[in-house]
Design a protein around this motif. Structure first.
Motif, short mmCIF file in Angstrom:
data_model
loop_
_atom_site.label_atom_id
_atom_site.label_comp_id
_atom_site.label_asym_id
_atom_site.label_seq_id
_atom_site.Cartn_x
_atom_site.Cartn_y
_atom_site.Cartn_z
N GLU A 5 0.89 -1.36 0.12
CA GLU A 5 0.28 0.08 -0.34
C GLU A 5 0.89 1.66 0.20
O GLU A 5 2.00 1.28 0.63
N ARG A 6 0.58 1.76 -0.98
CA ARG A 6 1.18 3.56 -0.83
C ARG A 6 0.42 4.48 -0.96
O ARG A 6 -0.65 4.08 -1.92
N THR A 7 0.60 5.84 0.16
CA THR A 7 -0.41 6.71 -0.11
C THR A 7 0.22 7.89 -0.84
O THR A 7 1.60 8.08 -0.14
N PHE A 8 -0.17 8.69 -1.87
CA PHE A 8 0.38 10.17 -2.00
C PHE A 8 -0.59 10.74 -2.67
O PHE A 8 -2.35 11.28 -2.74
N LEU A 9 0.31 12.40 -2.78
CA LEU A 9 -0.73 13.44 -3.40
C LEU A 9 -0.24 13.52 -4.72
O LEU A 9 0.97 13.82 -4.76
N ILE A 10 -1.49 14.38 -5.42
CA ILE A 10 -1.02 13.90 -7.02
C ILE A 10 -2.21 15.61 -7.72
O ILE A 10 -2.79 15.94 -6.97
N ALA A 16 -10.15 14.63 -12.78
CA ALA A 16 -9.15 14.06 -13.92
C ALA A 16 -8.41 13.27 -13.12
O ALA A 16 -8.02 12.12 -14.21
N THR A 17 -7.54 12.84 -12.37
CA THR A 17 -7.10 11.96 -12.39
C THR A 17 -7.35 10.77 -12.21
O THR A 17 -6.76 9.52 -12.61
N MET A 18 -8.96 10.29 -11.37
CA MET A 18 -9.68 9.30 -11.52
C MET A 18 -9.56 8.72 -13.06
O MET A 18 -10.25 7.95 -13.86
N ALA A 19 -10.15 9.89 -14.43
CA ALA A 19 -10.63 9.48 -15.61
C ALA A 19 -9.37 9.01 -16.32
O ALA A 19 -9.27 7.84 -17.33
N TYR A 20 -8.08 9.80 -15.88
CA TYR A 20 -6.70 8.77 -16.51
C TYR A 20 -6.58 7.83 -15.90
O TYR A 20 -5.58 6.69 -16.39
N GLY A 135 6.58 6.35 -7.02
CA GLY A 135 8.23 7.71 -7.38
C GLY A 135 6.75 8.20 -8.75
O GLY A 135 7.69 9.39 -9.17
N ARG A 136 6.72 7.23 -9.95
CA ARG A 136 6.10 7.25 -11.26
C ARG A 136 5.19 7.76 -11.40
O ARG A 136 4.29 8.61 -12.33
N LEU A 137 3.85 7.24 -10.72
CA LEU A 137 2.35 6.85 -10.50
C LEU A 137 2.52 8.77 -10.93
O LEU A 137 1.23 9.10 -11.32
N PRO A 138 2.40 9.67 -9.47
CA PRO A 138 1.87 11.49 -9.72
C PRO A 138 2.44 12.34 -10.96
O PRO A 138 1.98 12.59 -11.09
N SER A 139 3.22 11.54 -11.55
CA SER A 139 3.90 12.40 -12.51
C SER A 139 3.55 12.06 -13.63
O SER A 139 3.37 12.56 -14.93
N ALA A 140 2.99 10.88 -13.84
CA ALA A 140 2.23 10.13 -15.39
C ALA A 140 0.95 11.09 -15.15
O ALA A 140 1.16 11.78 -16.60
N VAL A 141 0.40 11.65 -14.05
CA VAL A 141 -0.90 11.49 -13.74
C VAL A 141 -0.86 13.67 -14.80
O VAL A 141 -0.95 14.30 -15.75
N ARG A 142 0.26 14.16 -13.71
CA ARG A 142 1.02 15.43 -13.99
C ARG A 142 1.35 15.73 -15.19
O ARG A 142 0.19 16.71 -16.16
N ALA A 143 1.75 14.45 -15.95
CA ALA A 143 1.76 15.74 -17.10
C ALA A 143 0.77 14.97 -18.38
O ALA A 143 0.48 15.93 -19.54
N HIS A 144 -0.05 13.98 -18.42
CA HIS A 144 -1.30 13.82 -18.82
C HIS A 144 -2.11 15.01 -18.49
O HIS A 144 -2.91 15.20 -20.10
N HIS A 145 -2.34 15.23 -17.73
CA HIS A 145 -2.76 16.36 -17.43
C HIS A 145 -2.72 18.26 -17.79
O HIS A 145 -3.69 18.73 -18.69
N SER A 146 -1.01 18.00 -17.66
CA SER A 146 -1.04 19.46 -18.64
C SER A 146 -0.85 19.20 -19.87
O SER A 146 -1.22 20.65 -20.80
#
Length: 148
Positions: A5-10, A16-20, A135-146
């Motif tokens: 289990e991991r918890t992090f902020l995006i 938009a996070t859920m849609a991705y 380490g990768r998931l938050p930046s992937a979501v941010r990149a897709h959103h931008s």
């Protein structure tokens, strides 16, 4: 069974996070173990949508068929199966603000048959893989959103 289990902020709004993340095909971008992940059905992503995921672990590749088992207002559950393992990925979302989402990601692996004997030896490697996903998931979501 192995559960990590991991918890992090995006820094992307909840919707938009859920849609991705509901499109499991994006796993190629955020899961370092995923080599390829292709949708095997058609239409809008919904409960029951499925993907063929090829992963590499310990130098070997394996294929699982993942299905979006359920999609709630704040949760996604994917189940992946092959003859050796059943994987369950549960993502719970919470809006921290209008622009930030808290994601709790729980991945469980249940091995079948003799493969169950390997679970104690694989736990540490799955923990390390979960750290890489975090380490990768938050930046992937941010990149897709931008890009959107």
């Amino acid at each position: 069974m192995i559960t990590v289990e991991r918890t992090f902020l995006i820094e992307v709004p909840l919707d938009a996070t859920m849609a991705y993340l509901q499109d499991f095909g994006h796993a190629e971008e955020w899961d370092p173990g995923t080599v390829r992940c292709l949708r095997i059905d058609e239409g809008p992503v919904r409960a029951g949508s499925s993907w063929r995921n090829t992963s590499r672990f310990r130098g070997r590749t394996t294929d699982l068929v993942y299905r979006l088992d359920s999609r709630g207002p704040r949760e996604l559950v994917f189940v992946g199966v092959n003859k050796t393992v059943t994987a369950r990925d549960r993502m719970r979302f919470e809006a921290q603000s209008a622009t930030t989402t808290r994601l709790t990601y729980v991945a469980s692996l249940r091995f079948n048959g003799l493969a169950r004997l390997a679970e104690p030896f694989l736990r540490r490697e799955f923990e390390a893989l979960a750290d890489k996903v975090a380490g990768r998931l938050p930046s992937a979501v941010r990149a897709h959103h931008s890009e959107a």
